[in-house]
Scaffold this motif. Structure first.
Motif, PDB file in Angstrom:
ATOM      1  N   SER A 224     -23.709  37.543  33.992  1.00  0.00           N
ATOM      2  CA  SER A 224     -23.466  37.104  32.617  1.00  0.00           C
ATOM      3  C   SER A 224     -21.974  36.843  32.464  1.00  0.00           C
ATOM      4  O   SER A 224     -21.152  37.389  33.225  1.00  0.00           O
ATOM      5  CB  SER A 224     -23.942  38.146  31.605  1.00  0.00           C
ATOM      6  OG  SER A 224     -23.286  39.381  31.829  1.00  0.00           O
ATOM      7  N   TYR A 225     -21.627  36.024  31.470  1.00  0.00           N
ATOM      8  CA  TYR A 225     -20.238  35.594  31.310  1.00  0.00           C
ATOM      9  C   TYR A 225     -19.958  35.480  29.816  1.00  0.00           C
ATOM     10  O   TYR A 225     -20.616  34.720  29.099  1.00  0.00           O
ATOM     11  CB  TYR A 225     -20.033  34.251  32.002  1.00  0.00           C
ATOM     12  CG  TYR A 225     -18.585  33.882  32.271  1.00  0.00           C
ATOM     13  CD1 TYR A 225     -17.585  34.842  32.240  1.00  0.00           C
ATOM     14  CD2 TYR A 225     -18.218  32.576  32.567  1.00  0.00           C
ATOM     15  CE1 TYR A 225     -16.270  34.519  32.500  1.00  0.00           C
ATOM     16  CE2 TYR A 225     -16.901  32.236  32.835  1.00  0.00           C
ATOM     17  CZ  TYR A 225     -15.932  33.214  32.791  1.00  0.00           C
ATOM     18  OH  TYR A 225     -14.624  32.894  33.050  1.00  0.00           O
ATOM     19  N   ILE A 226     -18.967  36.254  29.337  1.00  0.00           N
ATOM     20  CA  ILE A 226     -18.596  36.218  27.919  1.00  0.00           C
ATOM     21  C   ILE A 226     -17.089  36.056  27.810  1.00  0.00           C
ATOM     22  O   ILE A 226     -16.345  36.200  28.802  1.00  0.00           O
ATOM     23  CB  ILE A 226     -19.034  37.499  27.179  1.00  0.00           C
ATOM     24  CG1 ILE A 226     -18.228  38.693  27.687  1.00  0.00           C
ATOM     25  CG2 ILE A 226     -20.517  37.720  27.284  1.00  0.00           C
ATOM     26  CD1 ILE A 226     -18.339  39.916  26.824  1.00  0.00           C
ATOM     27  N   GLU A 227     -16.631  35.759  26.593  1.00  0.00           N
ATOM     28  CA  GLU A 227     -15.209  35.716  26.295  1.00  0.00           C
ATOM     29  C   GLU A 227     -14.971  36.328  24.926  1.00  0.00           C
ATOM     30  O   GLU A 227     -15.842  36.295  24.055  1.00  0.00           O
ATOM     31  CB  GLU A 227     -14.666  34.286  26.334  1.00  0.00           C
ATOM     32  CG  GLU A 227     -15.119  33.412  25.181  1.00  0.00           C
ATOM     33  CD  GLU A 227     -14.392  32.085  25.147  1.00  0.00           C
ATOM     34  OE1 GLU A 227     -13.459  31.905  25.944  1.00  0.00           O
ATOM     35  OE2 GLU A 227     -14.760  31.229  24.322  1.00  0.00           O
ATOM     36  N   ILE A 228     -13.770  36.905  24.761  1.00  0.00           N
ATOM     37  CA  ILE A 228     -13.345  37.474  23.485  1.00  0.00           C
ATOM     38  C   ILE A 228     -12.208  36.599  22.973  1.00  0.00           C
ATOM     39  O   ILE A 228     -11.080  36.643  23.490  1.00  0.00           O
ATOM     40  CB  ILE A 228     -12.898  38.936  23.639  1.00  0.00           C
ATOM     41  CG1 ILE A 228     -14.036  39.775  24.220  1.00  0.00           C
ATOM     42  CG2 ILE A 228     -12.444  39.510  22.311  1.00  0.00           C
ATOM     43  CD1 ILE A 228     -13.656  41.212  24.507  1.00  0.00           C
ATOM     44  N   TYR A 229     -12.539  35.783  21.969  1.00  0.00           N
ATOM     45  CA  TYR A 229     -11.598  34.793  21.449  1.00  0.00           C
ATOM     46  C   TYR A 229     -11.337  35.097  19.979  1.00  0.00           C
ATOM     47  O   TYR A 229     -12.270  35.169  19.179  1.00  0.00           O
ATOM     48  CB  TYR A 229     -12.179  33.385  21.617  1.00  0.00           C
ATOM     49  CG  TYR A 229     -11.342  32.279  21.011  1.00  0.00           C
ATOM     50  CD1 TYR A 229     -10.137  31.905  21.589  1.00  0.00           C
ATOM     51  CD2 TYR A 229     -11.762  31.612  19.868  1.00  0.00           C
ATOM     52  CE1 TYR A 229      -9.363  30.895  21.039  1.00  0.00           C
ATOM     53  CE2 TYR A 229     -11.007  30.600  19.313  1.00  0.00           C
ATOM     54  CZ  TYR A 229      -9.799  30.244  19.903  1.00  0.00           C
ATOM     55  OH  TYR A 229      -9.036  29.249  19.360  1.00  0.00           O
ATOM     56  N   ASN A 230     -10.048  35.322  19.644  1.00  0.00           N
ATOM     57  CA  ASN A 230      -9.648  35.668  18.272  1.00  0.00           C
ATOM     58  C   ASN A 230     -10.433  36.874  17.752  1.00  0.00           C
ATOM     59  O   ASN A 230     -10.895  36.908  16.608  1.00  0.00           O
ATOM     60  CB  ASN A 230      -9.832  34.480  17.331  1.00  0.00           C
ATOM     61  CG  ASN A 230      -8.760  33.421  17.538  1.00  0.00           C
ATOM     62  OD1 ASN A 230      -7.702  33.686  18.106  1.00  0.00           O
ATOM     63  ND2 ASN A 230      -9.034  32.210  17.097  1.00  0.00           N
TER      64      ASN A 230
END
Length: 909
Positions: A224-230
């Motif tokens: 799985s692949y996530i990002e934490i943006y703002n």
């Protein structure tokens, strides 16, 4: 300054239910590694110097800001330091390969890169096609190790609650047909025909294999692949709905939840099952194309978010036959490896960001600051035994990593450093963060026989061997093949078409062909009978030999089974020995790490002892300084008290002398008025004269001048003003001397010494010969020039200097000195007790050869004008006895004259 980093991190992000238990509460420090980015220009100045494999030195540049007025060089110690020439393979082998081994063993791990923007964090994590980074190498090693032990797809199925379910082979087949086969029967879409970015260039795979794989387990890999943006969480693998008019809809933010095991995970996050490393790489690049990157002043492709690529390995034991996975979800073991690429910290004055870039930089710096605060509070709680609340919820990044910081697996950090000298200030902050992180301890968890189900080990291998034996089972030997005989019935048929009814040739040819075919048929029947009889004989002979062969085969099978049992026993023993060896190796590593931890604790204790010793020394010095200051203050206070006591004692002595003078005057007056009563007084022996010093600190010169001027004074008691409230004390003994002179008989009249009577003795005062002289101001032949300032105050005292011929002036002129032979200057001032003091400075006027005059000063008379104060009588019931104050004579007691009203003296005494 020496800063030691030794750090270890442990934490999975979205882990499911595991079969392991925590049976101990040991701690291990977080491990920190340092990697230097190669410079574009080798001649460019640097601020970082590698001293050894674990120590770097930070050197201030020319433009560095001086701290506390001076520039310092700092040294930092890491677990390992990778210089500019270090390869991606070396970085992977030292940092990530042990985490992959733990992943296969059922343990969790976290690896993240930290540093400023442009320091090489993303390259360290992903690399390039020809030089793979940490993430592709982890996938290669994982699939190289479990390649033949994977289950078929969809046997393990996510349950959307951070766990997994087990399906049968039939259910898994139905899912494969529904999700993979059926969609491919339709016309492929445009997106499905696009070639993934990773396939553009052939990449080099890592051939490393981990040999600590459990053969009796089946494995499945999910990514799985996530990002934490703002400070919002986005799923980079989520399929976005497409609208022909509006296009793709924007992605929805995800929320963080806690599963049944208090593990944080991303709710409704897409997890894809992959069967080979290339599939996982394609999934990664699919999410990478949607990650937020932007162009800044410091980096052309700067990451504007924190990315987390999670690899989850699900494994379950086989059944007792070694054919299928046990259909029990509680027997699953889910381990994970989280690879985190943190966005770099930025300063606005360097990047010149504005708008969205400025907002992104603020959120990035805020999340990194919260991460640092959480680690600082964890360190404080561990070192001081405090119970402060760790603010995990202040940021999505720390909230997601809460399980890791609480202790579950290993945590490792790679500090990426840009060695340019202009990055010196930013690099200091990065090093301080690493210095603080190395003091955080993570709870170490132990495995507790997670797959010990009581089943026979080696089940998979035994099942495969059984299948091979069935395929290679010994079959009966068939007889030798008969010789091939060309079975031809006869010659081919001739032309059967009759052109003419009378054509006999064609009919004869047909008859001849049929006869030939009949003959050959009979020969073939005879040959068939001979072959059958021959085969029958051979078959009977084979059946006879098959009995003996079967018995031999059974013996061989029995012998083989015994050998296989012995081999299985030896293999099991060998495997047990290998397990024991691995356990001993693990214990040795744990002992080494525990030793390292103890060394760190010893260093910490030593540091605390040194700090305590320094504080005690400081307190001791402070106590000494304060003691010295207190002693000085006490000395000053004692000196002040001493002076105050001397002043009070002098005041008391002065008051006593004043009273004695009053008493002397009364005694003298009574002796003059009542001579008869005094004549009856018996003569007393003359005591030894004593000298008393008054608190006014009279000098011998002043006393001598007062005694010498006593003759020039006139007793003008009638000039006393009746209305005066106080008495004037003149520092002279003129009165006593005059009284003594009157009482001395004239021995020159008779020529003989008269016999003193009682009356004459009583009247005769004792005179101190030291002060028995006349005042220099007396004399009829001398002309005095009195120089008195115009603002002088008239004292109107009883005794005044007697000057028969004097001239008083307020301003001195030369012509005034021609007729004068004596000069006196009157000077008035106020003493410390606010009393008036008059000084008469006397001298002789001597003419000079130039026609002028000079004054030679030879005497100073000092007149003190004091208030007598209170003159209370002492009670007769309380006599004061002091041998030193016994009465001797009035002249010895009273040294000053006192004037005042007779009524007031009588009243006071």
């Amino acid at each position: 300054m020496r800063i030691i980093f030794s750090m270890k991190y442990s934490a999975p992000i979205w882990r499911g239910r595991t079969a392991r238990k925590r049976n101990s509460y040991q701690y291990e420090p977080v491990e920190v590694y340092c990697r230097l980015r190669p410079l574009d220009d080798p001649n460019e100045p640097t601020c970082v110097k590698v001293l050894s494999d674990s120590v770097v030195q930070l050197l201030p540049g020319e433009n560095a800001i001086a701290r506390n007025g001076q520039l310092k060089e700092y040294q930092y110690t890491f677990q390992h330091v990778f210089d500019e020439t270090a390869s991606q393979k070396a970085v992977f082998d030292n940092t990530a390969l042990p985490l992959v081994e733990d992943l296969i063993s059922g343990k969790n791990g976290l690896l993240f890169t930290y540093g400023i923007t442009g320091s090489g964090k993303t390259f360290t994590m992903t690399g390039s096609a020809q030089d793979q980074g940490i993430l592709p190498r982890c996938l290669d090693v994982l699939f190289n190790s479990i390649g033949q032990l994977q289950t078929k797809k969809y046997v393990f199925k996510p349950d959307r609650m951070n766990g997994f379910e087990v399906q049968t082979e039939a259910d898994a087949m139905m899912d494969r047909q529904r999700k993979e086969i059926m969609p491919n029967l339709t016309t492929p879409s445009k997106t499905s025909l696009q070639r993934p970015e990773s396939g553009d260039v052939e990449r080099l795979m890592d051939p490393t294999v981990v040999d600590t794989v459990e053969d009796d387990n089946n494995y499945a890999v999910f990514v799985s692949y996530i990002e934490i943006y703002n400070n919002y969480v986005y799923d980079l693998l989520e399929e976005l709905p497409y609208n022909a008019i509006t296009g793709y809809k924007p992605p929805q933010t995800k929320i963080l939840r806690t599963d049944s095991g208090d593990n944080m995970y991303v709710h409704n996050c897409t997890e894809i099952e992959v069967k080979q490393p290339q599939d996982a790489i394609d999934v990664f690049y699919k999410g990478q194309r949607r990650r937020k990157v932007a162009h800044t002043t410091l980096n052309a492709e700067s990451s504007r978010s924190h990315s987390v690529f999670n690899i989850r390995l699900v494994q379950a034991p086989l059944d007792d036959r070694g054919e299928e996975v046990i259909q029990d979800s509680n027997r699953l073991c889910v381990s994970q490896l989280s690879l985190v690429d943190l966005a770099g910290s930025e300063r606005t004055n360097r990047t010149k960001n504005s708008g969205d870039r400025l907002k992104e930089a603020g959120n990035i710096n805020q999340s990194l600051m919260v991460l640092r605060n959480c680690l600082e509070i964890l360190r404080e709680n561990q070192k001081l035994g405090a119970a402060k609340l760790v603010p995990y919820r202040d940021s999505r990044l720390t909230h997601l990593f809460k399980t890791y910081f609480d202790g579950d697996g290993k945590v490792r950090m790679i500090v990426c450093v840009n060695p340019k000298s202009i990055e010196y200030e930013e690099t200091i902050h990065v090093m301080k963060f690493a210095e603080m992180t190395q003091e955080v301890l993570i709870t170490k968890s132990e495995e507790n026989n997670k797959f010990d189900l009581g089943l026979t080990p080696g089940r998979r291998r035994m099942h495969q061997e059984q299948l091979e034996r069935q395929q290679q089972e010994v079959l009966p030997t068939l007889p030798a093949a008969l010789p091939l005989v060309e079975f031809l019935v006869g010659p081919p048929f001739p032309i059967l078409e009759l052109v003419n009814p009378t054509d006999d040739t064609t009919i004869r040819n047909i008859i001849q062909c049929l006869n030939e075919r009949m003959r050959r048929k009979q020969e073939m029947a005879l040959d068939y009978e001979r072959s059958c009889s021959t085969f029958r004989e051979q078959l009977v002979e084979f059946e006879k030999s098959y009995g003996s062969m079967k018995s031999r085969v059974m013996d061989l099978e029995e012998k083989t089974s015994r050998q296989e049992k012995e081999s299985s026993r030896l293999e099991a023993k060998n495997k047990n020995l290998e397990r024991k060896l691995n356990e001993l190796s693990r214990q040795l590593k744990d002992a080494e790490k525990e030793n390292q931890l103890l060394n760190l604790q010893v260093q910490d204790k030593t540091w605390k002892i040194q700090v305590e010793k320094n504080s005690k020394d400081k307190l001791r010095m402070d106590f000494r300084n304060r003691l010295q200051l207190n002693n000085e203050v006490w000395e000053k206070n004692l000196e002040k008290a001493k002076r105050q006591f001397e002043i009070e004692a002098g005041t008391q002595l002065e008051e006593r002398d004043r009273k004695l003078e009053l008493l002397r005057d009364l005694v003298n007056d009574e002796m003059v008025t009542t001579p008869r009563s005094r004549s009856r007084i018996a003569p007393q022996p003359t005591p030894k004269p004593r000298t008393y010093t008054t608190p006014s600190a009279r000098s011998e010169t002043d006393m001598a001048s007062i005694a010498s001027s006593a003759g020039g004074w006139s007793a003008r008691s009638a000039a006393v003003t009746p209305g005066r409230a106080g008495n004037t004390r003149v520092q002279s003994r003129a009165t006593s001397r005059i009284a003594a002179a009157k009482s001395i008989p004239n021995l020159n009249q008779v020529g003989t010494t008269p016999t003193p009577s009682v009356t004459s003795r009583a009247r005769q005062p004792v005179v101190n010969p030291r002060y028995h002289r006349r005042s220099k101001s007396s004399g009829s032949a001398e002309t005095w020039l009195e120089h008195k300032p115009a603002d002088s105050i008239s004292t109107n005292t009883l005794f005044q200097p007697h000057m028969t011929k004097k001239k008083s002036v307020s301003k001195l002129d030369v012509k005034d000195t021609k007729s004068a032979s004596k000069y006196v200057l009157t000077h008035q001032e106020q003493d410390s007790s606010d009393e008036l003091v008059t000084k008469l400075i006397k001298g002789d006027v001597v003419p000079t050869t130039s026609g002028g005059a000079s004054v030679i000063f030879n005497d100073v008379e000092k007149l003190n004008h004091v208030s007598p104060g209170s003159r209370k009588r002492r009670s007769p019931t309380q006599p004061i006895y002091d041998p030193e104050l016994q009465w001797t004579d009035t002249e010895d007691r009273c040294s000053v004259a006192l004037e005042g009203h007779k009524r007031s003296r009588t009243t006071k005494l």
